[in-house]
Structure formats: C-alpha cells, structure tokens
Design an enzyme around this catalytic site. Structure first.
Site, short mmCIF file in Angstrom:
data_model
loop_
_atom_site.label_atom_id
_atom_site.label_comp_id
_atom_site.label_asym_id
_atom_site.label_seq_id
_atom_site.Cartn_x
_atom_site.Cartn_y
_atom_site.Cartn_z
N GLY A 56 0.84 -1.19 0.00
CA GLY A 56 0.00 0.00 0.00
C GLY A 56 0.87 1.23 0.00
O GLY A 56 2.05 1.17 0.36
N CYS A 83 5.34 -5.97 1.71
CA CYS A 83 5.61 -4.53 1.64
C CYS A 83 4.90 -3.77 2.78
O CYS A 83 5.28 -3.93 3.93
CB CYS A 83 5.23 -4.02 0.26
SG CYS A 83 5.75 -2.35 -0.04
N TYR A 84 3.86 -3.00 2.50
CA TYR A 84 3.15 -2.31 3.58
C TYR A 84 2.70 -3.32 4.63
O TYR A 84 2.72 -3.05 5.83
CB TYR A 84 1.94 -1.55 3.01
CG TYR A 84 1.23 -0.69 4.04
CD1 TYR A 84 1.68 0.58 4.32
CD2 TYR A 84 0.12 -1.18 4.74
CE1 TYR A 84 1.04 1.38 5.27
CE2 TYR A 84 -0.53 -0.41 5.70
CZ TYR A 84 -0.06 0.88 5.95
OH TYR A 84 -0.69 1.65 6.90
N HIS A 172 7.91 -7.46 -3.60
CA HIS A 172 6.64 -7.98 -4.14
C HIS A 172 6.84 -9.33 -4.84
O HIS A 172 7.16 -9.36 -6.03
CB HIS A 172 6.06 -6.98 -5.14
CG HIS A 172 5.54 -5.75 -4.50
ND1 HIS A 172 4.30 -5.66 -3.93
CD2 HIS A 172 6.12 -4.54 -4.29
CE1 HIS A 172 4.12 -4.47 -3.41
NE2 HIS A 172 5.22 -3.77 -3.62
N GLU A 174 4.65 -11.21 -5.90
CA GLU A 174 3.57 -11.46 -6.87
C GLU A 174 3.87 -10.91 -8.26
O GLU A 174 3.22 -11.29 -9.22
CB GLU A 174 2.25 -10.87 -6.34
CG GLU A 174 2.16 -9.35 -6.29
CD GLU A 174 2.75 -8.74 -5.01
OE1 GLU A 174 3.55 -9.41 -4.34
OE2 GLU A 174 2.42 -7.58 -4.71
N SER A 226 -26.40 -11.01 -23.92
CA SER A 226 -25.95 -9.91 -24.77
C SER A 226 -25.19 -10.44 -25.97
O SER A 226 -24.87 -9.71 -26.89
CB SER A 226 -25.03 -9.01 -23.96
OG SER A 226 -23.85 -9.71 -23.64
N GLY A 227 -24.83 -11.73 -25.93
CA GLY A 227 -23.97 -12.26 -26.97
C GLY A 227 -22.51 -12.15 -26.56
O GLY A 227 -21.62 -12.58 -27.27
N GLY A 228 -22.25 -11.58 -25.38
CA GLY A 228 -20.88 -11.50 -24.86
C GLY A 228 -20.54 -12.77 -24.09
O GLY A 228 -21.40 -13.62 -23.86
N ASP A 230 -19.52 -13.27 -20.85
CA ASP A 230 -19.99 -13.47 -19.47
C ASP A 230 -21.43 -13.98 -19.41
O ASP A 230 -21.71 -14.98 -18.76
CB ASP A 230 -19.87 -12.17 -18.65
CG ASP A 230 -18.43 -11.67 -18.58
OD1 ASP A 230 -17.52 -12.46 -18.89
OD2 ASP A 230 -18.22 -10.50 -18.24
N SER A 231 -22.32 -13.29 -20.13
CA SER A 231 -23.73 -13.72 -20.02
C SER A 231 -23.93 -15.08 -20.68
O SER A 231 -24.77 -15.87 -20.25
CB SER A 231 -24.68 -12.67 -20.60
OG SER A 231 -24.43 -12.44 -21.96
N LYS A 370 -11.82 -12.64 -15.34
CA LYS A 370 -12.21 -12.83 -16.74
C LYS A 370 -11.58 -14.09 -17.37
O LYS A 370 -12.25 -14.85 -18.06
CB LYS A 370 -11.77 -11.59 -17.55
CG LYS A 370 -12.28 -11.57 -18.96
CD LYS A 370 -13.71 -11.10 -19.00
CE LYS A 370 -14.29 -11.10 -20.38
NZ LYS A 370 -15.64 -10.54 -20.39
#
Ligand code: XMP
Length: 514
Positions: A56, A83-84, A172, A174, A226-228, A230-231, A370
C-alpha cells in the site's frame, strides 16, 4: 457453501493486490480480497485458511494510515505480509521502521538466508532480482521474529516468526519481475499453510450448478443475453443446472457486427439444445429512438434505457420468473481500498433491474476473474472462437458511428468492420491484438476513382494492444497488413474513399471513439 480452502487478501491499496489474488488462484487455491477497512466480523466470517496482507502507498503509523485489524492475528492462521503488510506487522508487534536511506524502487538484489520454509527450493546466499516499491523499511524486529533476507539497501528485507507462522517480505513476490516469487508464494500456501490446490474450473462448475439448483428450486430464471462471453457462460451454467426453467432474452438492438445476431443465436442453439431463447429483434425501435441523435452520451443513455424497456416488457410475460441471472464477474464487485476512501465498484449488466419485479439475483460468476470465465466457457463446451471474441461495447456500433446513426451508415460500418477483422484473422493477428475495429467518421473527403471525382466517407482503423483496457497502445501492424485492409475497404465498401489509422494511446485517448 464454498468448500475450498480460502486465502484472504487484505487490501491496503497496492496496485498489485489483484495480482496477488490471481497468483494464489493460479496456484489452485481460492482467494478473496477484502479492503483493509472491512469490519473484523467480515474477516472472521470469511474463515480463511491463510491471510496475505497486501502492499500500500501509506506510511505506517502516520495519521489516517490503515492499521492491522485485531481479527487477523486472532484467527491464528498463517500470515504473509507484503511490503506495507510487512511494515504493518512490524509496527503492530513492536518493531521499528524508518525511511530507507537508499530508497530502493524497482529491481533490487535480494539475498535470502536462514533455512526458512519460505525459501524452500530457493538458493540461499546467492543474490537474485526482486521488485521493491516502498521507501519505508523495518529497522528493528519485533520480539520473536528473525531476519531472513537482505538487499544492498535494506538490512531486514524479510522476517519470520516461525512459531506463529507469520512471515513478511519487503518486496513484491507477486510481480512477474521478482525471481522465485511464485516459488515463495507456493512455499507459503502449500508448505507453511498446508493448503491443497483444490480450486479448479471443473470443480467450480459442479459446485456452481449445485448452488444454482438449490437456490432456484422450481422457480424460473430470466437472463439477459448480450452475446458477450460473461452472459453466455452464465446461460451455459444455468442451462445445465435448471434446463427449461431458464429463459434467455436476447435483446437484439441491431447495432451488432455483420451477421452477429444470427451467429449468436445459432451458436446458442447448437451448444445448448433446448434452450428457451427469446430473440427479440428490436432494431427498428432502437434506430427510431436514435434518429438524429449525435451526442455520444445521449446515444448511450437512449440505448441503455431502451434495452431495459424491451427486456422488462419481455420478462413480464414470464409468470413463473423469480430470479434474474447476471454475468457479474469478480472485478465488477471487488471493493478496493484507496487512500482517498473506499471505492466500491458495482456494475450490473442489466443496468437498472426493474424494481417492481423484485427478483432474486443469481450471479454464478461473481467470484471469477475474466480469464477464469473463459476457461469455464471452454470447460462447458462453448467454442473457442466465441470465448476469445474481442470485447464489444454494449451500445454496439452506435458508438463507432460518429454523429447520427442510420441503417445506411450501419451497413457501411458493418462491411468495413468485417474486412478489418477478416484481414487480421487471415494474417494471424486476430488473437494478438486486444481489439481491432473500424470507426465511421462524420466527414466526407475528395477522392478520385477511375476518372471520376468522389466525395465520400472516411473510415478510421482502431487496432490496439492492451491487457485490461485500462491502458492501451496502438498496434504496430505491418505496413503490408494495413495496406491490405485499407485497399479492401476502399475497393469493396461502397461509400468509402479514404482510410486512416488511429495512432493514439490510452490515456489520454480512449479505445472507443465515443
Ligand atoms: P474505452 O473506450 O473506455 O473502452 O477505452 C475500454 C473498453 O471497454 C469497452 N467499452 C464498453 N464495454 N459497455 C461495455 O460493455 C460499454 O458501454 C463500453 N464502452 C466501451 C471498449 O470496447 C474497450 O474494450
């Protein structure tokens, strides 16, 4: 009902917090982020098997800087401070901090020692590169801790209290540039915390299906397709879970790419046989409402409202519906801590849920990133080509036709856009770019075709590289490919006599033109 081991990541505002969550999940362990302002109750309720404290930007101990919630150590699960997170542990447990004399930012050489479980399979006393991003460092250890690493500028670059399973690193692990970073995280998750890599897409599917069934009972669910990606993935899960109790409403606003509406419908019926699909062709209504509207925000609002109006009307025809399915994904709901206050991002694919319908929500993807949604889509048997489609804005081609939208202009843009995608695909560039599309400008320019003067439209090509759409840069496409795209558009698309290439980055420009 989650049955996986869970790692809780407490967010102190680092730009890398989501990356920690990703790395943990990549290791096969389920992870969740909570802002550092979350109440102790929420931390206890999460019942994590281990906790990671993120980095942070604040200075520990300064007024207003986040403190360590007592619930974290009370849980007595393994803790890793980054870190933080390390500075906070040191400060809270009785150590001392100072601003490093030689501030180390970016790559630095770390030497690990002390035979710590955190360094399993990592060479000791042989410096390697890690990434630093904070000026403050620990100068005195809390009681019962020992130092286990150093860098040229930082004497205590990592510390551990092995009896309590508390570990902390100043750098870090990660980030990709930190050598052995992944190994360190694995050592923490599997060696120190003793977790199992039980988070897989396959086990997620089974659990999601069971959860949906249990929640829905014998009611019906309505989902806006929607045709995307996710849906569609939500539809695939619900179709498996509840079959004919699912009703998908596909509001086709007529602002999609060439043949896209039909392609979506045919893909759905091939891959989800028997799906209750209500394909509502509403182009006329949308075009009517958009008639003469030039302002981009106005266009977006009109499309959003019209979408809800149509969806609402159709959904009300389904009497047994008690739930609304949504393609909300994890980045849409993460509450992130920022030094300026807590920001909660909340996003609903169906904009404004019709309130009087008072439906329960079914959001099976709300825990996924995603790329996990994409992996899930493949696991559910959806075609790769569909899963890897470019992002496409909800308001569709309306925000790629500058100025007023009409059926004629849509036809011109669809054809040009098809050529862009077709040429990118043929040249092997389709998956290498983030997005590649055409924009129809509200301009006409003079040209010459055969022996005649022309006065026609200009098409701009927008082809960008990006990893998350937050920043983007224009793709350095080979000139030959640009020439092929431009040549074909001018030859094949009636009404276009000029093609230009957009060479702006985001920021300060955006990916879409409106
Ligand atoms: P901008 O233009 O803001 O776009 O750089 C970033 C990404 O978001 C997509 N985009 C949208 N997606 N609804 C969406 O679902 C929208 O209204 C919308 N507007 C932009 C854009 O295509 C890019 O990937």
């Amino acid at each position: 009902m989650t049955t996986y081991s869970k790692v809780l990541i407490i967010d102190y505002g680092s730009q890398y917090t989501q990356l920690i969550a990703r790395r943990v999940r990549e290791a096969g362990v389920y992870s969740e982020i909570l802002p550092c302002t979350a109440a102790d109750e929420r931390i206890r309720e999460a019942a994590p098997s281990a906790i990671i404290l993120s980095g942070g930007p604040d200075d520990v101990g300064e007024e207003g800087a986040p403190t360590l919630s007592p619930a974290i150590l009370e849980l007595r699960v393994p803790v890793l401070g980054v870190c933080y997170g390390m500075q906070l542990l040191a400060h809270t447990l009785g150590g001392a901090l100072s601003v490093a004399q030689d501030r180390e930012y970016g790559p630095t050489e770390l030497t690990v020692y002390g035979a710590s479980p955190l360094w399993k399979d990592i060479p000791e006393n042989a410096p390697f590169t890690v990434w630093m991003s904070h000026g403050n460092t620990v100068t005195a250890l809390p009681t019962s801790f020992r130092a286990i690493a150093s860098t040229p500028g930082v004497r205590i670059a990592a510390m551990a209290d092995e009896s309590k399973n508390i570990y902390a690193v100043q750098f870090h692990p990660e980030v990709h540039h930190s050598t052995h970073g992944t190994q360190m995280l694995h050592n923490f998750l599997f060696g120190i915390a003793g977790l199992k890599p039980d988070w897989t897409v396959r086990s997620f599917v089974d659990q999601a299906i069971e959860e949906c069934r249990a929640k829905v009972g014998d009611a019906d669910v309505v989902l806006a397709l929607s045709g995307g990606v996710d849906s569609t993935v939500v539809a695939a899960i619900l179709h498996r879970a509840i079959g004919s109790q699912l009703h998908c409403i596909f509001v086709d606003h007529g602002l999609m790419r060439l043949d896209e509406g039909e392609e979506v419908v045919s893909m759905l019926s091939t891959h989800m046989p028997g799906l209750n699909l209500h394909h509502i062709k509403a182009q006329e209504l949308f075009l009517d409402k958009l008639k003469g509207v030039e302002d981009p925000e106005q266009k977006r609002k009109i499309i959003g409202h019209t979408f809800i109006e149509v969806f609402d009307r159709e959904a009300k025809k389904l009497p047994k519906v008690r739930f609304l399915g949504q393609g909300t994904i994890y980045p849409d709901i993460i509450e992130s801590y920022s030094a300026k206050g807590v920001v909660i991002k909340s996003h609903h694919n169906v904009g404004g849920l019709p309130e009087e319908m008072s439906l329960g929500l079914i959001e099976p993807l709300r825990e996924l990133f995603k790329d996990e949604v994409r992996a899930l889509g493949i696991e559910l048997g959806l075609p790769e080509e569909f899963i890897w489609r470019q992002p496409f804005p909800g308001p569709g081609l309306a925000v790629r036709i500058l100025g007023a939208v009409s059926e004629e202009r849509l036809a011109v843009l669809r054809q040009a856009d098809f050529i862009v995608r077709d040429e990118l695909k043929k040249a092997g560039w389709a998956r290498k770019v983030w997005q590649g599309f055409a924009v129809l400008l509200p301009l006409r320019t003079v040209g010459v075709m055969g022996d005649a003067r022309t006065y026609e439209n200009v098409v701009a090509l927008r082809i960008v590289d990006s990893v998350d759409a937050m920043t983007a840069d224009w793709t350095r496409l080979p000139y030959e490919l640009l020439a092929a795209i431009s040549g074909r558009i001018i030859r094949e698309v009636k009404g276009v006599n000029r093609v230009v290439y957009d060479i702006s980055s985001k920021p300060p420009s955006t990916i879409e033109w409106e």
